[in-house]
Design an enzyme around this catalytic site. Structure first.
Site, PDB file in Angstrom:
ATOM      1  N   VAL A   7     -17.026-116.678 104.784  1.00  0.00           N
ATOM      2  CA  VAL A   7     -15.637-116.273 104.565  1.00  0.00           C
ATOM      3  C   VAL A   7     -15.670-114.928 103.858  1.00  0.00           C
ATOM      4  CG1 VAL A   7     -13.437-116.855 103.485  1.00  0.00           C
ATOM      5  CG2 VAL A   7     -14.932-118.689 104.328  1.00  0.00           C
ATOM      6  N   CYS A   8     -14.828-114.011 104.332  1.00  0.00           N
ATOM      7  CA  CYS A   8     -14.632-112.747 103.634  1.00  0.00           C
ATOM      8  C   CYS A   8     -15.970-111.992 103.498  1.00  0.00           C
ATOM      9  CB  CYS A   8     -13.977-113.034 102.293  1.00  0.00           C
ATOM     10  SG  CYS A   8     -13.269-111.651 101.408  1.00  0.00           S
ATOM     11  N   THR A   9     -16.291-111.513 102.308  1.00  0.00           N
ATOM     12  CA  THR A   9     -17.496-110.704 102.122  1.00  0.00           C
ATOM     13  C   THR A   9     -18.779-111.529 102.047  1.00  0.00           C
ATOM     14  OG1 THR A   9     -17.043-110.662  99.741  1.00  0.00           O
ATOM     15  CG2 THR A   9     -16.287-108.775 101.053  1.00  0.00           C
TER      16      THR A   9
ATOM     17  N   THR B  97     -15.211-109.622 108.727  1.00  0.00           N
ATOM     18  CA  THR B  97     -15.197-109.816 107.274  1.00  0.00           C
ATOM     19  C   THR B  97     -13.839-109.343 106.760  1.00  0.00           C
ATOM     20  OG1 THR B  97     -16.427-109.428 105.216  1.00  0.00           O
ATOM     21  CG2 THR B  97     -16.186-107.552 106.701  1.00  0.00           C
TER      22      THR B  97
END
Length: 200
Positions: free
Chosen positions: A110-112, A130
């Site tokens: 998830v995300c970074t 991302t």
């Protein structure tokens, strides 16, 4: 169903993890596994040493396992947040991520969290995404990757990456659909009353 026969999902916790990156998927996956135990899945949280993780905005979460005693997992989820920056330079962590990814059927982020996967060498020639503010950095870290800038999540076989923060909820619902069925994912979505209609 005994613990020995359950298939397992592990969500990583670490200092300065973004709360919703971990807790959003946790809500989806724990609702699924608790409401539908007959599906044969369990979700746990893991940290490096089993100690509580203080998240980016001050929430503290107690993991179920340290990484040294966690059971084998089928799905590994690496969240993002500011805490990923030191992890990107932590060779011990990167080696552990590579090992866990090799053992698990699915690696997700998830995300970074995707930046850590990139530093671990796991995104070569893969389709990925991302957080929108880190798309250029992801492309720089892994030039061979196909960075999909407009996707909420990208399913690339044994790798699933998602965009920023709340996109992890969408990715987790996709996981339920993939690991069980679209109908089950719809039941979970209805159960957690997830039907985004932003008020602003």
């Amino acid at each position: 169903m005994s613990d020995e026969t359950l298939r397992r999902i592990a969500i990583l916790l670490f200092p300065d993890v973004e709360e919703l990156d971990a807790v959003g998927p946790w809500e989806v996956l724990s609702y699924w596994t608790r409401k539908f135990p007959e599906d044969g899945w369990r979700v746990d949280c893991v940290s490096r040493d089993g100690a509580p993780a203080q998240c980016a905005k001050g929430l503290t979460i107690l993991p179920h396992f340290s990484r040294d005693v966690m059971p084998p997992v089928d799905v590994f989820l690496h969240p993002g947040g500011q805490g990923t920056r030191p992890l990107m330079e932590d060779e011990d962590h990167l080696a552990w991520v590579r090992k866990l990814s090799a053992e698990a059927a699915l690696t997700t982020s998830v995300c970074t969290g995707a930046l850590v996967l990139a530093k671990a060498g796991l995104l070569r020639d893969r389709a990925v995404t991302t957080h929108r503010t880190s798309l250029d950095l992801l492309a720089e870290l892994e030039p061979t990757a196909e960075v999909r800038r407009d996707s909420r999540f990208v399913d690339d076989g044994d790798l699933i990456t998602s965009a920023g923060i709340s996109a992890g909820i969408d990715m987790a619902l996709h996981l339920v659909a993939r690991l069980h069925s679209v109908e089950r994912a719809r039941q979970v979505r209805h159960g957690i009353q997830y039907d985004p209609e932003p008020p602003v």
